[in-house]
Scaffold this active site. Structure first.
Site, PDB file in Angstrom:
ATOM      1  N   LYS A   1       0.830  -1.209   0.000  1.00 41.55           N
ATOM      2  CA  LYS A   1       0.000   0.000   0.000  1.00 41.55           C
ATOM      3  C   LYS A   1       0.867   1.263   0.000  1.00 41.55           C
ATOM      4  O   LYS A   1       0.616   2.191  -0.755  1.00 41.55           O
ATOM      5  CB  LYS A   1      -0.933   0.023   1.229  1.00 41.55           C
TER       6      LYS A   1
ATOM      7  N   ARG B   1      -9.223   0.481   8.830  1.00 40.66           N
ATOM      8  CA  ARG B   1      -8.871  -0.921   9.033  1.00 40.66           C
ATOM      9  C   ARG B   1      -9.999  -1.695   9.707  1.00 40.66           C
ATOM     10  O   ARG B   1      -9.904  -2.900   9.851  1.00 40.66           O
ATOM     11  CB  ARG B   1      -7.625  -1.017   9.919  1.00 40.66           C
TER      12      ARG B   1
ATOM     13  N   ARG C   1      12.046  -6.575   4.629  1.00 40.18           N
ATOM     14  CA  ARG C   1      11.826  -5.133   4.494  1.00 40.18           C
ATOM     15  C   ARG C   1      12.774  -4.343   5.407  1.00 40.18           C
ATOM     16  O   ARG C   1      13.020  -4.725   6.547  1.00 40.18           O
ATOM     17  CB  ARG C   1      10.376  -4.817   4.856  1.00 40.18           C
TER      18      ARG C   1
ATOM     19  N   ARG D   1      11.761  -2.673  11.204  1.00 33.34           N
ATOM     20  CA  ARG D   1      10.677  -2.322  12.129  1.00 33.34           C
ATOM     21  C   ARG D   1      10.333  -3.542  12.965  1.00 33.34           C
ATOM     22  O   ARG D   1      10.248  -4.657  12.438  1.00 33.34           O
ATOM     23  CB  ARG D   1       9.445  -1.878  11.332  1.00 33.34           C
TER      24      ARG D   1
ATOM     25  N   ARG E   1      -0.291  -9.824  12.811  1.00 31.24           N
ATOM     26  CA  ARG E   1      -0.947  -8.741  12.057  1.00 31.24           C
ATOM     27  C   ARG E   1      -1.801  -9.314  10.920  1.00 31.24           C
ATOM     28  O   ARG E   1      -2.883  -8.802  10.636  1.00 31.24           O
ATOM     29  CB  ARG E   1       0.111  -7.777  11.509  1.00 31.24           C
TER      30      ARG E   1
END
Ligand code: AMP
Length: 211
Positions: free
Chosen positions: A13, A88, A122, A155, A166
């Site tokens: 996103k 969300r 990532r 992160r 998640r």
């Protein structure tokens, strides 16, 4: 024009929001980035948000709805925006629907196993929040942000255990947001498991943007 970007954490996103921004000059509101900025500033909001985000959970609806409403009332968003990471939950979608008219909700569809692989690779710039991937989108210089030269980090919520939590939350809650927009005729879906460029092509086509 108001564009809502939907999709699991790690679906791309943020990356696609940047591409749409470049094409349409629409500003981006990323709730994840807003919360991380609040945490970095040490504010009360940041402290509260961190207690939910650390475990991979969502921050409470009232808190995030107020944050987004405050942003949307600023003049820079009068001409529209791209919402990345919000709504969300259905409650958030309903609150947003009362505040503004959504033109399109675009869902980027990526299988869970592809998401897991993406997120553990990532790397994120702690300063400007730009994200890279060690395989598919490496920075020009290893471990360093292309945009601002800061050392990249991982992160906490990109670690596998947190990623799985998640994804579980996404499937439980956020998936109903898609149905909310489908029922209102504003939902569009694109496959996002290909390359960044391939996904951008599909995203632009769905939004009617000329490449
Ligand atoms: P993101 O960068 O969009 O993946 O968001 C990182 C984290 O911020 C999420 O795992 C949530 O804890 C929190 N967060 C971001 N947006 C929202 C939202 N709309 N509602 C609740 N929590 C959110």
């Amino acid at each position: 024009m108001i564009i809502v970007l939907l999709g699991a954490p790690g679906a791309g996103k943020g990356t696609q929001a940047d591409k749409i921004h470049d094409a349409l000059s629409l500003p981006i509101i990323s709730t994840g980035n807003l919360l991380r900025e609040a945490i970095a500033s040490g504010s009360d909001l940041g402290k509260l948000a961190a207690s939910f985000m650390d475990g991979g959970g969502l921050v409470p609806d009232e808190l995030i709805i107020d944050l987004v409403k405050e942003k949307l009332s600023m003049p820079e968003y009068n001409g529209g925006c791209i919402l990345d990471g919000f709504p969300r939950t259905v409650q958030q979608a309903e609150a947003l629907g009362k505040a503004v008219d959504i033109d399109v909700a675009l869902s980027i569809e990526v299988p869970d196993e592809v998401i897991e692989e993406r997120m553990v690779g990532r790397r994120t710039c702690p300063k400007c929040q730009t994200t890279f991937h060690i395989k598919s989108n490496p920075p020009k210089k290893e471990g360093v942000c292309d945009k601002c030269g800061t050392t990249l980090g991982i992160r906490h919520d990109d670690e596998l255990e947190v990623v799985d939590r998640r994804l579980h939350i996404y499937h439980q809650l956020t998936v109903h947001v898609k149905e909310y927009y489908r029922a209102r005729g504003t939902l569009k879906e694109v496959h996002g498991q290909g390359t960044i460029a391939a996904t951008t092509e599909l995203v632009f086509k769905a939004l009617g943007i000329e490449l």
